[in-house]
Design a protein around this motif. Sequence first.
Motif, mmCIF file in Angstrom:
data_model
loop_
_atom_site.group_PDB
_atom_site.id
_atom_site.type_symbol
_atom_site.label_atom_id
_atom_site.label_comp_id
_atom_site.label_asym_id
_atom_site.label_seq_id
_atom_site.Cartn_x
_atom_site.Cartn_y
_atom_site.Cartn_z
ATOM 1 N N ALA A 24 -7.704 -11.979 5.353
ATOM 2 C CA ALA A 24 -7.656 -12.397 6.754
ATOM 3 C C ALA A 24 -8.968 -13.038 7.175
ATOM 4 C CB ALA A 24 -7.374 -11.198 7.647
ATOM 5 N N SER A 25 -8.857 -14.138 7.918
ATOM 6 C CA SER A 25 -10.054 -14.843 8.403
ATOM 7 C C SER A 25 -10.350 -14.430 9.830
ATOM 8 C CB SER A 25 -9.836 -16.357 8.340
ATOM 9 O OG SER A 25 -8.787 -16.698 9.220
ATOM 10 N N THR A 26 -10.878 -13.243 9.991
ATOM 11 C CA THR A 26 -11.238 -12.742 11.305
ATOM 12 C C THR A 26 -12.351 -11.719 11.148
ATOM 13 O OG1 THR A 26 -10.504 -11.495 13.238
ATOM 14 C CG2 THR A 26 -9.390 -11.027 11.167
ATOM 15 N N ARG A 27 -13.206 -11.657 12.164
ATOM 16 C CA ARG A 27 -14.289 -10.668 12.135
ATOM 17 C C ARG A 27 -13.837 -9.323 12.681
ATOM 18 N NH1 ARG A 27 -19.505 -14.231 14.287
ATOM 19 N NH2 ARG A 27 -19.469 -15.780 12.614
ATOM 20 N N THR A 28 -12.619 -9.322 13.225
ATOM 21 C CA THR A 28 -12.109 -8.090 13.829
ATOM 22 C C THR A 28 -10.870 -7.585 13.092
ATOM 23 O OG1 THR A 28 -10.796 -9.376 15.401
ATOM 24 C CG2 THR A 28 -12.999 -8.692 16.102
ATOM 25 N N PHE A 29 -10.910 -7.671 11.778
ATOM 26 C CA PHE A 29 -9.750 -7.280 10.966
ATOM 27 C C PHE A 29 -9.326 -5.849 11.254
ATOM 28 C CE2 PHE A 29 -6.859 -7.509 7.555
ATOM 29 C CZ PHE A 29 -6.983 -6.382 6.764
ATOM 30 N N SER A 30 -10.265 -4.978 11.476
ATOM 31 C CA SER A 30 -9.951 -3.566 11.700
ATOM 32 C C SER A 30 -9.248 -3.327 13.024
ATOM 33 C CB SER A 30 -11.223 -2.718 11.628
ATOM 34 O OG SER A 30 -12.144 -3.124 12.622
ATOM 35 N N SER A 31 -9.115 -4.369 13.837
ATOM 36 C CA SER A 31 -8.402 -4.259 15.113
ATOM 37 C C SER A 31 -6.911 -4.523 14.969
ATOM 38 C CB SER A 31 -8.976 -5.248 16.129
ATOM 39 O OG SER A 31 -10.332 -4.975 16.385
ATOM 40 N N TYR A 32 -6.478 -4.908 13.787
ATOM 41 C CA TYR A 32 -5.088 -5.291 13.575
ATOM 42 C C TYR A 32 -4.340 -4.285 12.719
ATOM 43 C CZ TYR A 32 -6.471 -9.869 15.316
ATOM 44 O OH TYR A 32 -6.930 -10.885 16.094
ATOM 45 N N THR A 33 -3.149 -3.945 13.187
ATOM 46 C CA THR A 33 -2.182 -3.292 12.306
ATOM 47 C C THR A 33 -1.667 -4.365 11.355
ATOM 48 O OG1 THR A 33 -1.533 -1.707 14.002
ATOM 49 C CG2 THR A 33 0.050 -2.139 12.244
ATOM 50 N N GLU A 46 12.776 -9.118 6.087
ATOM 51 C CA GLU A 46 12.868 -7.674 6.273
ATOM 52 C C GLU A 46 11.523 -6.995 6.076
ATOM 53 O OE1 GLU A 46 15.515 -5.903 3.407
ATOM 54 O OE2 GLU A 46 14.239 -6.404 1.712
ATOM 55 N N PHE A 47 11.376 -5.882 6.757
ATOM 56 C CA PHE A 47 10.163 -5.071 6.693
ATOM 57 C C PHE A 47 10.028 -4.415 5.328
ATOM 58 C CE2 PHE A 47 6.870 -2.269 7.955
ATOM 59 C CZ PHE A 47 7.186 -1.007 7.478
ATOM 60 N N VAL A 48 8.800 -4.379 4.821
ATOM 61 C CA VAL A 48 8.513 -3.703 3.563
ATOM 62 C C VAL A 48 7.574 -2.520 3.785
ATOM 63 C CG1 VAL A 48 7.482 -3.927 1.273
ATOM 64 C CG2 VAL A 48 8.836 -5.818 2.228
ATOM 65 N N ALA A 49 6.417 -2.783 4.397
ATOM 66 C CA ALA A 49 5.425 -1.723 4.588
ATOM 67 C C ALA A 49 4.447 -2.138 5.668
ATOM 68 C CB ALA A 49 4.675 -1.442 3.290
ATOM 69 N N ALA A 50 3.804 -1.139 6.283
ATOM 70 C CA ALA A 50 2.796 -1.407 7.299
ATOM 71 C C ALA A 50 1.731 -0.325 7.253
ATOM 72 C CB ALA A 50 3.426 -1.481 8.688
ATOM 73 N N ILE A 51 0.555 -0.675 7.759
ATOM 74 C CA ILE A 51 -0.571 0.252 7.737
ATOM 75 C C ILE A 51 -1.351 0.129 9.032
ATOM 76 C CG2 ILE A 51 -2.079 -1.428 6.563
ATOM 77 C CD1 ILE A 51 -3.219 0.998 4.967
ATOM 78 N N SER A 52 -1.828 1.256 9.522
ATOM 79 C CA SER A 52 -2.565 1.289 10.776
ATOM 80 C C SER A 52 -3.951 0.676 10.620
ATOM 81 C CB SER A 52 -2.682 2.728 11.272
ATOM 82 O OG SER A 52 -3.396 3.513 10.323
ATOM 83 N N ARG A 53 -4.609 0.515 11.749
ATOM 84 C CA ARG A 53 -5.899 -0.168 11.776
ATOM 85 C C ARG A 53 -6.924 0.489 10.851
ATOM 86 N NH1 ARG A 53 -6.498 -0.762 18.350
ATOM 87 N NH2 ARG A 53 -4.868 -2.333 18.646
ATOM 88 N N GLY A 54 -6.965 1.803 10.892
ATOM 89 C CA GLY A 54 -7.944 2.505 10.074
ATOM 90 C C GLY A 54 -7.439 2.876 8.690
ATOM 91 N N GLY A 55 -6.136 2.676 8.474
ATOM 92 C CA GLY A 55 -5.562 2.947 7.164
ATOM 93 C C GLY A 55 -4.984 4.339 6.993
ATOM 94 N N SER A 56 -5.036 5.156 8.034
ATOM 95 C CA SER A 56 -4.592 6.544 7.871
ATOM 96 C C SER A 56 -3.084 6.709 7.985
ATOM 97 C CB SER A 56 -5.287 7.429 8.909
ATOM 98 O OG SER A 56 -4.987 6.976 10.217
ATOM 99 N N ASN A 57 -2.430 5.769 8.664
ATOM 100 C CA ASN A 57 -0.976 5.856 8.828
ATOM 101 C C ASN A 57 -0.291 4.687 8.137
ATOM 102 O OD1 ASN A 57 -1.118 8.163 10.471
ATOM 103 N ND2 ASN A 57 -1.532 6.906 12.270
ATOM 104 N N THR A 58 0.786 5.009 7.434
ATOM 105 C CA THR A 58 1.564 3.977 6.763
ATOM 106 C C THR A 58 3.046 4.191 7.028
ATOM 107 O OG1 THR A 58 1.644 5.289 4.724
ATOM 108 C CG2 THR A 58 -0.112 3.642 4.904
ATOM 109 N N ASN A 59 3.815 3.151 6.801
ATOM 110 C CA ASN A 59 5.262 3.218 6.979
ATOM 111 C C ASN A 59 5.893 2.311 5.916
ATOM 112 O OD1 ASN A 59 7.843 3.592 7.964
ATOM 113 N ND2 ASN A 59 7.299 3.198 10.095
ATOM 114 N N TYR A 60 7.005 2.755 5.354
ATOM 115 C CA TYR A 60 7.657 2.001 4.285
ATOM 116 C C TYR A 60 9.154 1.881 4.546
ATOM 117 C CZ TYR A 60 3.405 2.893 1.598
ATOM 118 O OH TYR A 60 2.094 2.947 1.172
ATOM 119 N N ALA A 61 9.709 0.796 4.079
ATOM 120 C CA ALA A 61 11.160 0.663 4.052
ATOM 121 C C ALA A 61 11.702 1.654 3.021
ATOM 122 C CB ALA A 61 11.560 -0.758 3.679
ATOM 123 N N ASP A 62 12.883 2.175 3.284
ATOM 124 C CA ASP A 62 13.475 3.148 2.363
ATOM 125 C C ASP A 62 13.627 2.566 0.958
ATOM 126 O OD1 ASP A 62 15.734 4.658 4.800
ATOM 127 O OD2 ASP A 62 13.634 5.052 4.330
#
Length: 124
Positions: A24-33, A46-62
Amino acid sequence: QVQLVESGGGLVQAGGSLRLSCAASTRTFSSYTMGWFRQAPEKEREFVAAISRGGSNTNYADSVKGRFTISRDNAKNTVYLQMNSLKPEDTAVYYCAASLGVRVTTTRFGYNYWGQGTQVTVSS
């Protein structure tokens, strides 16, 4: 404006592994999910996976739970998708996306910026 560039796609046999990266080309990458989506020919994205800003929370497609792992390195402005035990049905263009929202959202409408995609092809 955030630019996202995916890499790491390719052709692999069933049962193999690939690791996708998204820079990512941003100085505020940690501000983005961050999320990964995929789109096969003639199918909806379709959704595959996602991760929170700090990396502690994740979510996956079944369909990918237990096989795929999303992670991020905020110091490198990069999110990863480790894909193991790949199946032919995983064949698709994989997109990286960034969300200004706080929630680890699974809907593509929750994401503000998208990469161009990288092709993943799994042969049987």
